[in-house]
Design an enzyme around this catalytic site. Structure first.
Site, short mmCIF file in Angstrom:
data_model
loop_
_atom_site.label_atom_id
_atom_site.label_comp_id
_atom_site.label_asym_id
_atom_site.label_seq_id
_atom_site.Cartn_x
_atom_site.Cartn_y
_atom_site.Cartn_z
N CYS A 188 -20.17 24.54 -0.85
CA CYS A 188 -21.35 25.12 -1.51
C CYS A 188 -21.47 26.60 -1.18
CB CYS A 188 -22.62 24.38 -1.08
SG CYS A 188 -24.11 24.99 -1.89
N CYS A 228 -25.05 27.76 -0.71
CA CYS A 228 -25.63 27.38 0.59
C CYS A 228 -25.12 28.26 1.72
CB CYS A 228 -25.28 25.93 0.92
SG CYS A 228 -25.67 24.73 -0.38
N ASP A 229 -23.82 28.52 1.74
CA ASP A 229 -23.19 29.10 2.92
C ASP A 229 -22.60 30.51 2.72
OD1 ASP A 229 -23.75 26.73 4.27
OD2 ASP A 229 -21.89 25.80 3.58
#
Length: 312
Positions: A136, A139-140
């Site tokens: 992701c 997300c990261d």
């Protein structure tokens, strides 16, 4: 002795399942949650989360999911560390069976079984998961500002993630196993025109390396041909963008799924094609796949289930 009947049965946990449980329990519906294979969902495999409201300093994925779980328990949710392996949605009350053959009757069911990211199957992916390997970018990606990263895939999702990471990282390698991109022409043009992105066509990842954290990847180009060559790239982030697989296999006999296996819901609701069965989270969301979206859909599912029970 466990009660074998439930007004609301929630299959799966994570942000969607626990939020559905919170809302259902506060509505005095006494929900029962079967946590499934991965209690807490995909976020328990994530390190720090910085994009969920309410955590200004960030929070570990496991810690946040424990907060969700405790909040659901506070209002009386019955959480069971079991797996639902079989369902019968042919009539109400619905009959669901766990891995030991024990059955539970449910007036309504909320499916929140999530989706699993597809990985290449390399042992190194597990070794560096959360230490450089991610599925992701949204997300990261923030953790890889001004660093070298790689994205695996050749479709629209891979191109989107490469472009997103290019806004943060120093350099982005796009590892494509074929000699062309499968993405739309617009996405292809954007990737090709971005000076931070280098496309590695006809390439496969053989392995990853690094001491405590990811430091690079072993790449093979033109594998199995006379032009075969091997080389390494220095990267600190390795992002998989080869798709997700929704965890919906046990429902396919009864529930309408799309071509990828995601549950179809009706309009802007959580209703499935079976009255009294609702869906929430990544198992019905091929587009966003974010914790906050999953939590919101869990709220919707609980409210839809409550309304259904009142009307029936």
């Amino acid at each position: 002795m466990e009660n074998n009947k439930a007004k609301v049965l929630i299959i799966g946990s994570g942000p969607a399942g626990y939020t559905a449980a919170l809302y259902a329990s506060r509505a005095n519906l006494n929900p029962v949650v079967y946590e499934g294979h991965q209690p807490g969902g995909q976020l328990t495999q994530t390190t720090e989360i910085e994009n969920f409201p309410g955590y200004p300093e960030g929070v570990q994925g496991t810690e946040m999911m424990e907060h969700f779980r405790r909040q659901a328990l506070r209002f009386g949710t019955d959480i069971r560390s079991k797996i639902i392996s079989k369902v019968d949605f042919s009539k109400r009350p619905f009959i669901c069976e766990d891995e030991k053959g024990e059955k539970i009757e449910a007036d309504t069911v909320i499916i929140s079984t999530g989706a699993s990211a597809r990985y290449l199957g390399l042992p190194d992916e597990e070794k560096y998961r959360g230490l450089g390997v991610s599925a992701c970018a949204t997300c990261d990606g923030f953790f890889y500002r001004n660093r070298n990263v790689a994205v695996v895939g050749g479709g629209d999702t891979a191109c989107e993630e490469a472009l997103y990471l290019a806004s943060l990282a120093h350099k982005v390698y796009l590892i494509v196993r074929r000699d062309v991109l499968r993405a739309s022409k617009v996405m292809q043009e954007r990737v090709r025109e971005n000076p931070k992105i280098e496309i590695l066509f006809n390439c496969n990842t053989e392995g990853l390396f690094g001491n405590d954290l990811l430091e690079g990847a072993h790449i093979i180009r033109h594998r199995g041909t006379e032009k075969e060559e091997r080389f390494d790239i220095d990267i600190e982030g390795f992002f998989l963008a080869i798709g997700h697989h929704p965890n919906t296999e046990i429902f396919k006999e009864y529930i309408d799924l799309d071509a990828e296996g995601y549950i179809k819901v009706k309009g802007n609701t959580s209703h499935t094609n079976i009255e009294g069965v609702f869906a929430a989270g990544d198992c019905c969301d091929p587009r966003y796949r974010q914790a906050i979206v999953a939590a919101g859909s869990g709220c919707k599912a609980a409210m839809d289930a409550e309304k259904f029970l009142v009307e029936h």
